[in-house]
Design a protein around this motif. Structure first.
Motif, PDB file in Angstrom:
ATOM      1  N   MET A  48       0.804  -1.231   0.000  1.00  0.00           N
ATOM      2  CA  MET A  48       0.000   0.000   0.000  1.00  0.00           C
ATOM      3  C   MET A  48       0.838   1.283   0.000  1.00  0.00           C
ATOM      4  SD  MET A  48      -3.465  -0.918   2.116  1.00  0.00           S
ATOM      5  CE  MET A  48      -4.323   0.560   1.568  1.00  0.00           C
ATOM      6  N   ALA A  49       2.144   1.176  -0.252  1.00  0.00           N
ATOM      7  CA  ALA A  49       2.960   2.397  -0.373  1.00  0.00           C
ATOM      8  C   ALA A  49       2.381   3.295  -1.467  1.00  0.00           C
ATOM      9  CB  ALA A  49       4.405   2.035  -0.687  1.00  0.00           C
ATOM     10  N   ILE A  50       1.911   2.669  -2.535  1.00  0.00           N
ATOM     11  CA  ILE A  50       1.337   3.429  -3.658  1.00  0.00           C
ATOM     12  C   ILE A  50       0.089   4.207  -3.213  1.00  0.00           C
ATOM     13  CG2 ILE A  50       0.051   1.362  -4.440  1.00  0.00           C
ATOM     14  CD1 ILE A  50       1.308   4.062  -6.812  1.00  0.00           C
ATOM     15  N   GLU A  51      -0.601   3.719  -2.202  1.00  0.00           N
ATOM     16  CA  GLU A  51      -1.794   4.437  -1.722  1.00  0.00           C
ATOM     17  C   GLU A  51      -1.419   5.723  -0.976  1.00  0.00           C
ATOM     18  OE1 GLU A  51      -3.482   2.103  -3.862  1.00  0.00           O
ATOM     19  OE2 GLU A  51      -2.593   0.856  -2.317  1.00  0.00           O
ATOM     20  N   ALA A  52      -0.137   5.890  -0.671  1.00  0.00           N
ATOM     21  CA  ALA A  52       0.319   7.185  -0.153  1.00  0.00           C
ATOM     22  C   ALA A  52       1.053   7.944  -1.252  1.00  0.00           C
ATOM     23  CB  ALA A  52       1.225   6.977   1.059  1.00  0.00           C
ATOM     24  N   GLY A  53       0.942   7.467  -2.502  1.00  0.00           N
ATOM     25  CA  GLY A  53       1.601   8.122  -3.626  1.00  0.00           C
ATOM     26  C   GLY A  53       3.053   7.712  -3.794  1.00  0.00           C
ATOM     27  N   GLY A  54       3.530   6.800  -2.938  1.00  0.00           N
ATOM     28  CA  GLY A  54       4.953   6.448  -2.907  1.00  0.00           C
ATOM     29  C   GLY A  54       5.440   5.788  -4.183  1.00  0.00           C
ATOM     30  N   LYS A  55       6.714   6.008  -4.478  1.00  0.00           N
ATOM     31  CA  LYS A  55       7.331   5.337  -5.618  1.00  0.00           C
ATOM     32  C   LYS A  55       7.613   3.891  -5.243  1.00  0.00           C
ATOM     33  CE  LYS A  55      10.910   6.156  -8.990  1.00  0.00           C
ATOM     34  NZ  LYS A  55      11.231   7.412  -9.672  1.00  0.00           N
ATOM     35  N   ASN A  56       8.057   3.709  -4.008  1.00  0.00           N
ATOM     36  CA  ASN A  56       8.285   2.356  -3.496  1.00  0.00           C
ATOM     37  C   ASN A  56       8.195   2.402  -1.973  1.00  0.00           C
ATOM     38  OD1 ASN A  56      10.820   3.779  -3.237  1.00  0.00           O
ATOM     39  ND2 ASN A  56      11.820   1.826  -2.855  1.00  0.00           N
ATOM     40  N   GLY A  57       7.948   1.229  -1.404  1.00  0.00           N
ATOM     41  CA  GLY A  57       8.000   1.086   0.043  1.00  0.00           C
ATOM     42  C   GLY A  57       9.006  -0.016   0.286  1.00  0.00           C
ATOM     43  N   ILE A  58       9.901   0.162   1.214  1.00  0.00           N
ATOM     44  CA  ILE A  58      10.954  -0.846   1.368  1.00  0.00           C
ATOM     45  C   ILE A  58      11.265  -1.076   2.845  1.00  0.00           C
ATOM     46  CG2 ILE A  58      12.813   0.863   1.061  1.00  0.00           C
ATOM     47  CD1 ILE A  58      14.357  -1.359  -0.478  1.00  0.00           C
ATOM     48  N   PHE A  59      11.467  -2.346   3.191  1.00  0.00           N
ATOM     49  CA  PHE A  59      11.803  -2.720   4.563  1.00  0.00           C
ATOM     50  C   PHE A  59      13.278  -3.051   4.678  1.00  0.00           C
ATOM     51  CE2 PHE A  59       8.062  -3.349   7.293  1.00  0.00           C
ATOM     52  CZ  PHE A  59       7.048  -3.090   6.382  1.00  0.00           C
ATOM     53  N   LEU A  60      13.817  -2.699   5.817  1.00  0.00           N
ATOM     54  CA  LEU A  60      15.146  -3.146   6.195  1.00  0.00           C
ATOM     55  C   LEU A  60      15.148  -4.678   6.177  1.00  0.00           C
ATOM     56  CD1 LEU A  60      17.744  -1.815   7.460  1.00  0.00           C
ATOM     57  CD2 LEU A  60      16.844  -2.539   9.656  1.00  0.00           C
ATOM     58  N   VAL A  61      16.217  -5.250   5.635  1.00  0.00           N
ATOM     59  CA  VAL A  61      16.317  -6.714   5.576  1.00  0.00           C
ATOM     60  C   VAL A  61      16.774  -7.246   6.928  1.00  0.00           C
ATOM     61  CG1 VAL A  61      17.572  -8.628   4.495  1.00  0.00           C
ATOM     62  CG2 VAL A  61      16.783  -6.699   3.095  1.00  0.00           C
TER      63      VAL A  61
END
Ligand code: SF4
Lengths: 425, 170
Positions: free
Chosen positions: A217-230
């Motif tokens: 849902m990063a795109i639902e905040a307009g985000g280009k990408n959402g990424i988690f620390l590995v």
């Protein structure tokens, strides 16, 4: 100047030591993805380029999922076109209906994305794979065509917002509630053109399925990408599902962020997004009396095994409220089978729930559960735009599987706490 | 390159589901898609839009799905340009890649009303409002995007550049 996680991945794929926000780069792609809506347009564009083959038969994935099993003649023809293209170009990762799933469930499950990858997909929820510490983003059909031809894509290097998560979410709070909370806080364009980077000790309390729902849902905040620390959970997942080699990127200590938010997961409540935007959120305590006609549990956001377990836990030995239609659609055939083996499907059917084959179906108002004028649904999907699930005067409320399942029992939006006493999660 | 037409005005967050609802995505034929453009928020749009007309909207135009059918549908209705305060990023890419002219200009959006006669000069980025006798200056495109636009979209650009490798740093 230090780089963010996303910037480091992009620099590595552009063959550059350093990149800066705003810079235009061309990056090498590890995977190019398309579905049954976007691929037909991409094929037409690909043919205009005049290349005989795709850049790498292993690095293109085509998943018919939106209107499949084919809902009508036009759809059947679109799917035929992509099937023939896939065979002709010998694309290795074309998934026919019996082995398919919704693309964003299927691609990680098949091990086609690992940490450190750069992925583009002609589907806006391609950002889902950021859960694995990859850079992945949605693009359009023409970009897909160019990606299939060249194995490259142009990007404007994004700046980023950092979300430092801490604490442990309470029993009925899932990744879905966390991301709805965040979207409600920053708005549907709060991360426009930006990366959303999720870090902090709190992420260890989020399962991979939680993280997939959040990155989705990063795109639902307009985000280009959402990424988690590995972390260890990511690496366990990657090793279990893939033999591809991975690379772990972390942000530099002096990386610059446009904004930093600290979020205490332990104080979050189940959260619901009211029509007609995902940022129109309310805590479950402030929902009031909202009667519903339909409950949809599934999609690329929340159709994974944990989601189905939570829903089944709430519905076990109970019946859905009279007059309420409840549809569960597992994200992939593998999840479907697992749910069957765990006895979840039986729980659903006994409770009066219909279980659908994996498909996008009702999520985008395609088929398998369309709303009539004036009807209301609570759904574990990701968008509640006008007309998203059917008639322009119908309404969609977004929530977690727990809230959706609890609502199925009462016929109105319900806090799971109010219908369940025993430990189910 | 210039555009001139009557304005259709919308608010924030016009999403791709209302630009072209998913129920019509079983085709990618531009003229079919054009018949249903905007119908869920503006039933009159398709009946009234004329060649050259201009859409003006506020923030985050084109948010939601990656469907290229959205700019394709708008272009096929005859709309010559979309002016918005901001665009959602996938829509922005898709518009450039498919050759639908778009401009970001908050000032224009604030001042232009529904039905105004507006002229756009794409070279200079100047938007002239004939009805109100005002002009506004839009943001220009970065050089790299101007190259794509000059080549009439990404595919032509790629065709031309396929043999040249090398990066596109500015
Ligand atoms: S489930 Fe819904 S959001 Fe996910 S890919 Fe399908 S249509 Fe898109």
């Amino acid at each position: 100047m230090g780089m963010t996680m996303t910037q480091k991945i992009l620099a590595a794929h552009a063959g550059l030591k350093e990149v800066k926000a705003g810079q235009l780069i061309q990056a090498d792609l590890d995977l190019v993805l398309g579905n049954d809506i976007t691929t037909p347009v991409a094929i037409k564009e690909f043919n205009k380029i005049g290349m005989k083959d795709v850049f790498d038969k292993k690095k293109v994935a085509i998943v018919p999922d939106h209107f499949t099993p084919n809902k009508d003649i036009k759809t059947a023809e679109q799917c035929k076109m992509i099937r023939e293209f896939s065979y002709e170009k010998e694309i290795e990762n074309y998934f026919e209906v019996g082995e398919m799933g919704i693309e964003h469930g299927l691609i990680p499950e098949k091990g086609l994305v690992v940490p450190g990858d750069v992925v583009i997909g002609a589907d806006s929820h391609t950002c889902t794979y950021g859960a694995l510490g990859a850079f992945s983003t949605g693009i359009g059909s023409t970009d897909m065509a160019a990606g299939m031809a060249t194995g490259k894509c142009w990007f404007k290097v994004p700046s980023a917002i950092k979300f430092v998560l801490k604490g442990k979410p309470s029993k009925w709070v899932s990744g879905k509630d966390v991301i709805l909370h965040i979207i409600g806080m920053i708005g549907v364009d709060g991360a426009l053109y930006k990366s959303m980077e999720f870090v902090g000790e709190g992420i260890k309390n989020l399962s991979m399925d939680d993280r997939f729902a959040m990155a989705n849902m990063a795109i639902e905040a307009g985000g280009k990408n959402g990424i988690f620390l590995v972390d260890d959970k990511t690496l366990d997942y990657a090793k279990k599902h893939s033999t591809k080699s991975y690379a772990v990127f972390t942000a530099d200590d002096d990386a610059e962020y446009d904004e930093v938010y600290e979020i205490d997961l332990s104080i979050l409540k189940p959260t619901v997004a009211f029509p007609h935007l995902p940022d129109n959120t309310r805590s479950i305590d402030d929902v009031g009396e909202v009667k519903i006609d339909q409950v949809v549990i599934g999609s690329c956001t929340n159709g994974r095994i944990e989601d189905l377990r939570v829903a089944a836990g709430i519905l076990k030995d109970k019946k859905v409220a009279k007059g309420i239609r409840v549809i569960v659609f597992p994200v992939t055939q593998k999840v479907y089978l697992q749910a069957l083996q765990e006895g979840l499907i039986e729980i659903f059917i006994k409770a009066g729930v219909v279980v659908s084959t994996p498909t996008c179906g009702p999520c985008l108002g395609g088929h398998m559960g369309i709303l009539a004028k004036g009807e209301r649904a609570i759904a574990t999907t990701n968008r509640n735009f006008v007309g998203r699930m059917g008639h322009p005067e119908s309404e969609v409320y977004l929530a977690s599987p727990a809230v959706a399942a609890a609502s199925a029992l009462t016929g109105k939006i319900t806090n799971p706490e109010d219908v369940v006493n025993e430990e189910v999660r | 390159m210039k555009a001139m037409g009557t304005v259709f005005k919308y608010g924030n967050n016009v999403d791709t589901d209302v630009i072209i609802p998913a129920r019509y995505l079983n085709t990618s034929d531009p003229s079919e898609l054009a018949k249903h453009c905007m119908e869920d928020i503006d039933k009159e749009f398709c009946n009234n839009v004329k060649h050259g007309d201009i859409i003006v909207a506020d923030k985050n135009f084109g948010c939601g799905s990656s469907r290229e059918h959205a700019p394709i549908a708008i272009k096929a209705t005859g709309v010559s340009c979309v002016i918005a305060s901001t665009f959602a990023r996938i829509f922005y890419r898709n518009a450039i890649n498919t050759g639908l002219p778009i401009l970001e200009c908050e000032e224009a959006v604030k001042n232009i009303s529904k039905g105004d006669q507006v002229e756009v000069n794409f070279e200079t980025g100047v938007i002239y409002n004939h009805t109100k006798n005002q002009s506004y200056q839009a943001e220009g495109f970065p050089a790299f995007m101007r190259k794509i636009i000059a080549e009439d979209g990404l595919i032509q650009y790629i065709k031309k550049n396929l043999k040249e490798s090398g990066d596109m740093e500015e």
